[in-house]
Every structure is written in structure tokens, then in C-alpha cells.
Design an enzyme around this catalytic site. Sequence first.
Site, PDB file in Angstrom:
ATOM      1  CG  ASP A 161      -1.785  -1.278   1.286  1.00  0.00           C
ATOM      2  OD1 ASP A 161      -1.202  -2.356   1.488  1.00  0.00           O
ATOM      3  OD2 ASP A 161      -2.998  -1.201   1.106  1.00  0.00           O
ATOM      4  CG  ASP A 167      -4.180  -1.257  -2.428  1.00  0.00           C
ATOM      5  OD1 ASP A 167      -4.691  -1.804  -3.431  1.00  0.00           O
ATOM      6  OD2 ASP A 167      -4.830  -0.973  -1.412  1.00  0.00           O
ATOM      7  CE1 TYR A 195      -2.121   2.751  -2.095  1.00  0.00           C
ATOM      8  CE2 TYR A 195      -4.349   3.396  -1.516  1.00  0.00           C
ATOM      9  CZ  TYR A 195      -3.263   2.582  -1.331  1.00  0.00           C
ATOM     10  OH  TYR A 195      -3.307   1.582  -0.395  1.00  0.00           O
ATOM     11  CG  ASN A 219      -8.486  -2.221  -2.544  1.00  0.00           C
ATOM     12  OD1 ASN A 219      -7.471  -2.615  -1.988  1.00  0.00           O
ATOM     13  ND2 ASN A 219      -9.096  -1.106  -2.196  1.00  0.00           N
ATOM     14  CG  HIS A 220      -6.244   1.546  -4.169  1.00  0.00           C
ATOM     15  ND1 HIS A 220      -6.978   2.705  -4.331  1.00  0.00           N
ATOM     16  CD2 HIS A 220      -6.380   1.199  -2.861  1.00  0.00           C
ATOM     17  CE1 HIS A 220      -7.502   3.058  -3.176  1.00  0.00           C
ATOM     18  NE2 HIS A 220      -7.163   2.157  -2.268  1.00  0.00           N
ATOM     19  CG  HIS A 257      -4.390  -5.905  -1.306  1.00  0.00           C
ATOM     20  ND1 HIS A 257      -3.301  -5.110  -1.012  1.00  0.00           N
ATOM     21  CD2 HIS A 257      -5.483  -5.125  -1.130  1.00  0.00           C
ATOM     22  CE1 HIS A 257      -3.715  -3.902  -0.689  1.00  0.00           C
ATOM     23  NE2 HIS A 257      -5.037  -3.884  -0.739  1.00  0.00           N
ATOM     24  CG  HIS A 309     -10.459   1.148   7.312  1.00  0.00           C
ATOM     25  ND1 HIS A 309     -11.688   1.727   7.115  1.00  0.00           N
ATOM     26  CD2 HIS A 309      -9.766   1.371   6.182  1.00  0.00           C
ATOM     27  CE1 HIS A 309     -11.729   2.295   5.938  1.00  0.00           C
ATOM     28  NE2 HIS A 309     -10.577   2.079   5.335  1.00  0.00           N
ATOM     29  CG  HIS A 310     -10.021  -2.540   4.802  1.00  0.00           C
ATOM     30  ND1 HIS A 310     -10.922  -2.146   3.846  1.00  0.00           N
ATOM     31  CD2 HIS A 310      -8.920  -1.766   4.643  1.00  0.00           C
ATOM     32  CE1 HIS A 310     -10.391  -1.149   3.135  1.00  0.00           C
ATOM     33  NE2 HIS A 310      -9.185  -0.901   3.608  1.00  0.00           N
ATOM     34  CG  HIS A 314      -7.222  -4.274   2.090  1.00  0.00           C
ATOM     35  ND1 HIS A 314      -7.485  -3.352   1.092  1.00  0.00           N
ATOM     36  CD2 HIS A 314      -8.442  -4.734   2.516  1.00  0.00           C
ATOM     37  CE1 HIS A 314      -8.805  -3.260   0.934  1.00  0.00           C
ATOM     38  NE2 HIS A 314      -9.400  -4.075   1.779  1.00  0.00           N
ATOM     39  CG  HIS A 368      -3.829   2.065   4.601  1.00  0.00           C
ATOM     40  ND1 HIS A 368      -4.549   3.057   3.995  1.00  0.00           N
ATOM     41  CD2 HIS A 368      -3.701   1.081   3.664  1.00  0.00           C
ATOM     42  CE1 HIS A 368      -4.853   2.692   2.760  1.00  0.00           C
ATOM     43  NE2 HIS A 368      -4.353   1.491   2.549  1.00  0.00           N
TER      44      HIS A 368
HETATM   45 FE   LIG Z   1      -6.243  -2.153  -0.362  1.00  0.00          FE
END
Ligand SMILES: [Fe+2]
Length: 467
Positions: A168, A197, A200, A234-235, A319, A328-329, A356, A358
Amino acid sequence: MVEQSVYSGFLCLLIGLILITKIQLCVGGITSDYVRNYNSNVDMPLDSDVFQVPHGYNAPQQVYITQGDHDGKGVIVSWTTPNEPGANTVLYWTENSCVKSSAEGFVVRYKYCNYTSGYIHHCTINDLEFDTKYYYEVGLGNTTRQFWFVTPPKPGPYVPYTFGLIGDLGQTYDSNSTLTHYELSPLKGQTLLFVGDLSYADNYPFHNNIRWDTWGRFIERSAAYQPWIWSAGNHEIDFVPEIGESKPFVPYKHRFSTPYRASESTSPLWYSIKRASAYIIVMSSYSAFGKYTPQWKWLTNELPKVDRSETPWLIVLMHCPMYSSYVHHYMEGETMRVIYEPWFVKYKVDVVFAGHVHAYERSESVSNVAYNIINGKCSPVKDEFAPVYITIGDGGNQEGLATEMTQPQPRYSAYREASFGHGILDIKNRTHAYFGWHRNHDGFAVEADTLWLLNRYWKLKERVAVS
Ligand SMILES: [Fe+2]
């Protein structure tokens, strides 16, 4: 009266003791109280020196390498020329040789919304010598540029090797700090395992792909000299039907090559490589992975192939983490965990790296494979032969840190901290590897979290031999 107050005192003490015991039972590992210096989460400006375009007509830029075959004797060189296609040839030679060999690649371009890419070249160099320093040159016919790399030792059980871990990353000042820390680490990672990732760019209007170009120039200072092993996050999906982009992974697949065919994969998004004493399996969290899908089928055939007497260390990259205690996530990796964790436990995977989230987190060696909807058993249990799960999505991108954690810290979570940083996995021999996590706010050599990893497969083998 006296009797009553003694009784209630005793009752209070008892409740207190029960509560303390309960609290201790709930407590997991360490939640770091480190207070990080929080920078603003903005990308470095386009005219930053780290994004500088190299001088000269049609000069190759965004030069990076990755492994080009299954064993480590191949390298894929990728680069972009801005003005015209130019040559697809890579010249390469060993340190003491005056004879230059050449390899021929191919060039691709793509359009994404209102953006058209430069000329993206990919060239595979095969049959190199193991453990050898090579120089290489790209941009023949116009402006040429030279770089070098060192091939890994021949795969073998006792070969030491160091892998860097970054996820990331993005292109903020914190991203720059992460990369600098990795480059200047005295532990000297020889190959970088990237857990998804990348740029971005998709956070910009129309996924402004100019930010893919800046990212390619930003990482060149490391990725042109040592392989970056890619996995997609995902990015990288870049799926925006509203602007006519309904095919996923278009920029990623054009820009980054992987040696997927060498491991009989049918997609560049999942594949495996051998490197020194490690067998690395790259999975795609954002491609179909349920039963009977191509990825599932590939992994079914892949895991039994791993020969632990040749490559004792079995490492998985993906990821989306299967174990994460951040808010988060939270639980996004649960479907993948339900399908694949039993295999990771069965095949004695040593460590699973993901991004994923951060932040940083390291799990205990745990498994949670007893669950079925009838017995209702679903909680991770410590298992010394199960993998360790490490989330290292703390490269430093523009979305900032994931600071909110589930409370109390679950027992499977050994250490967690919301800071930017990178990891180094230092494989010592067949049985021992050392992992260190380095936060950006410390000196280059400081390790904020460490772990001695004992090889799962060989530990079990030795245990069985003794008993
Ligand atoms: Fe991600």
C-alpha cells in the site's frame, strides 16, 4: 452487622478477582502505545525530484525488474518510452565480461478514459547464471540507460536470503520515507515482496493515469536494481463502467509483468516463484477464488508441488488479510480465510503477508479450521505449526493510517501498531528466519517488532522423528 460487612467485603473481593481474571483472559498481545508523528496525507507534487523525467530524447523511464521464470534464472525488465516505441532490446552482460548479450521483448500501449500510455516495454531475459551480478541497458537507438541486478542463488534448502516487505505504498512523503528506510536498511533486502495497492492513481478524477507514471518513476531507484514481486490490490482494479472502463486491472496488467506461465497459472494475477530457499505463492484477493474457479484450481495443484527439501520456506502473499483486528476492512478477508486457511495449515505455510489495512499487525501462529455450522466452533486457536499472518499495508499512501482497532485486542493478535513502515524477512537457513518490522519514525536500523520464525514443515518433521 459486622458479619454482613465481612460477607459483602468478601463478595466484592471475589467479584474483583473474577473480573481481573476475565480481563487477563481477554487480553491478546501488544497494542503499541507509540504515538506517531502524523504528516498530512498528500501525494508529492508532480514536479518533485523523485518523479523527475530522465533527460534525453525518448529516454527510458519507469524501469523495473521482476523474476522472469520459476527458478530465478530469468528476469523481466520493463520500461516506458514517452515519444516513440524505440527498441525492444535489452543488452546485458556480467561484471567482468566484455561480451554483451541481447534479449528481445515487446511493446504495449493502452488507453484509459482520456489518457493514453507511453510505450511500455517488457523483455524477459532467460538462462542467466545464478548468484551473478549483471548490468543491463535499455533505450537502444535513442537515449540509453544502464542499471544492474544480482540473480539469486540456486534454490536450495540452506541458502540464506533477505526479502523486503512493502504494501500500500502510494506516492506521499510518507511513501518516500518508507522507500528510503528500506533502501538504507543495513539488513539489505535482496528482493522486494509487494503486497498490493501500488500507485493510488485511482483516487484521482478519472483515475488520472499520470499518477501511474509518476509512481513508476518514483520506485525506479529500487525496482530497477532488485526484483519487485507483484501482487494486485483493490487499487489496481480500476473498474469504472461510468467512464467506459469496465474491464478490470487494465493499467496494472499493461504495466507490470509476472512470470505466471512458468507456474502453469492462467492469469498474471496469481502465480508462484522459487527464490533461493523460499517458495512464494502470490494470490489475487480481487479475482474469483471460490471453489472451481481458475485460481482455486491452480492452487489445488500448486500446493502439493512444493518440495520443502528444496525450498523449505513457504510464503503466501495476498492483498486482503485473513487475520486483522483493525476496524477498517474488518473481516473483509473472511471468505478467503474460510476457503484457504485449511490448506495453509495442511501444507505448513510459514507466513502469510498481506496489506490493505494501513497499519502493521502480526498474529500468533493460529488456526481456525474447526468451524462448521453444526459444531459452532469458530475461534482461532494457537497452533505452532500454523502460519503467522502479517499485515504490512503501512507503506504510507494518501489515505492515511488505519488507527481504530477492535477492543479488546484478540488473543490471536500478537502485536499491532498504526505506523508507517516496512518489513525484512531474513532467511538464515532451513529452519530459522528472522522477521523485523521497521517504523519510519525510527532510525534505519531500529526494529519496532521482531519475530524468530521456525520453519513449520521442518519443525513438525523433527518433532515426529523424535517421538
Ligand atoms: Fe487495499
